[in-house]
Design a protein around this motif. Sequence first.
Motif, PDB file in Angstrom:
ATOM      1  N   SER A 292     -13.542  -3.316  -2.067  1.00  0.00           N
ATOM      2  CA  SER A 292     -14.004  -3.246  -3.453  1.00  0.00           C
ATOM      3  C   SER A 292     -15.516  -3.428  -3.536  1.00  0.00           C
ATOM      4  CB  SER A 292     -13.298  -4.317  -4.286  1.00  0.00           C
ATOM      5  OG  SER A 292     -13.704  -4.260  -5.622  1.00  0.00           O
ATOM      6  N   CYS A 445      -9.806  -8.529  -4.979  1.00  0.00           N
ATOM      7  CA  CYS A 445     -10.773  -7.475  -4.666  1.00  0.00           C
ATOM      8  C   CYS A 445     -11.834  -7.388  -5.742  1.00  0.00           C
ATOM      9  CB  CYS A 445     -10.078  -6.130  -4.477  1.00  0.00           C
ATOM     10  SG  CYS A 445      -9.901  -5.123  -5.943  1.00  0.00           S
ATOM     11  N   ALA A 449     -16.015  -6.659  -6.392  1.00  0.00           N
ATOM     12  CA  ALA A 449     -16.547  -5.825  -7.474  1.00  0.00           C
ATOM     13  C   ALA A 449     -17.507  -6.614  -8.357  1.00  0.00           C
ATOM     14  CB  ALA A 449     -15.401  -5.272  -8.312  1.00  0.00           C
TER      15      ALA A 449
END
Length: 502
Positions: A292, A445, A449
Amino acid sequence: MATKQTEPVTIISLRKLRLETPETQPKESKTFTVEDAVETIGFGRFHIALFLIMGSTGVVEAMEIMLIAVVSPVIRCEWQLENWQVALVTTMVFFGYMIFSILFGLLADRYGRWKILLISFLWGAYFSLLTSFSPSYVWFVFLRTMVGCGVSGHAQGLIIKTEFLPTKYRGYMLPLSQVFWLAGSLLIISLASVVIPTIGWRWLIRIASIPGIILILAFKFIPESARFSVSTGNTQAALATLQRIARINRSVMPEGKLVEPILEKRGRFADLLGAKYLRTTLQIWVIWVGISFAYYGVILASAELLERDLVCGSRSGSESESESGVAVTLPDTEENHSPCHCHVFAPSDYRTMIISTVGEIALNPFNILGINFLGRRLSLSITMGCTALFFLLLNICTSSSGLTGFLFMLRALVAANFNTIYIYTAEVYPTMIRALGMGTGGSLCRIGAMVAPFTSQVLMSASFLGALCLFSSVCVVCAISAFTLPIETKGRALQVSDAEIS
């Protein structure tokens, strides 16, 4: 006379044997499981409809996520935002995604995948529309965070697809779902290039909400997962679903009675960290975070490279390049010293974004071959290693076309990484914790991000090479983690409970 009397006795005893023999056969009734039914029914028209409807959830998710990249330059100018404020918008969206991924995963394992998917779409569409009426930056951040909460439930669409697909088709059909994410990304970029310069970013958000609203109406054609229904003891509902699929596919059901163990304990977080899954879970979490971080890092870095012209090193606010390639000094005006770096995308910038986004499907054929022949683990470790290499290559001072080529390959590689980890996570966990496993992975994840905006939009401005080295190092760690995963799921049937894992 004695001989004549014994014959009837012999005949009667033989008749008794013949009559008693058939009576023992009905005791051996045939049974079958959901896995047996899915494999017997096979792939057909139902699965095509399933692929189109559930796959389209990726269109909606891509539009909502990519919306941030195309709107960032505009809101930066409108509200005079600094770098960290622009990065905070993306971070808060993924913060909402992270929190609600775990919550939706728990609820999906307890109350059903279909219900949670519907709720998440209603939630996302509602707050997305509200975002277009944001009166200030603070309201914009809050409402986009709420959209991130709703988008986190879209992963249930992938789980429903996984639980209905026969084993040999999962490795082929699930990677093709990337087509829908690509379509959503291209759609939002194309819309932005037309809508933002004419009627503004607010109308772009309103138009982008339409596909999600339409898709909600199509959900009624897809039933609840039969694997989930039977795991909660609702065998009749599972049987009805399987019979419906068989009719649509013009196929047959297995003979016998549907039998499956009822899972009394479902969706327990402790099961993910139990002895059987501890190492697998921890390594999957590392991979999810890294993938991510790399994926959204590439997306935001692409926008930043185009918006602020960071190719070949960061330039000062008073320098630019002439068409001949020579750096020239701009007039020393108040606008040039503006901290918000106000620069709206030009048509050429949108074209570059579209070309690099198309890269997300470029490696799909090779990704499918790798997943099915090399296995999930080796395929993922190779693509992660290549991602690390191309991040470093991005530092090479090159032309605009060269930059586009590097971004194209990076988008292809990071998309392949996401394809593989989605498939692996959905396959490695049993039905009892599959949605929770996916939800937890999808939640963690978002840590990657959340960090990506500050790396791509803040650190990259201060040290271009430092940001690229950070991205590359994380990808190397993920490649090693993928290569050493303890379980290979290629060709393995989906497990119902952890008792099936030796």
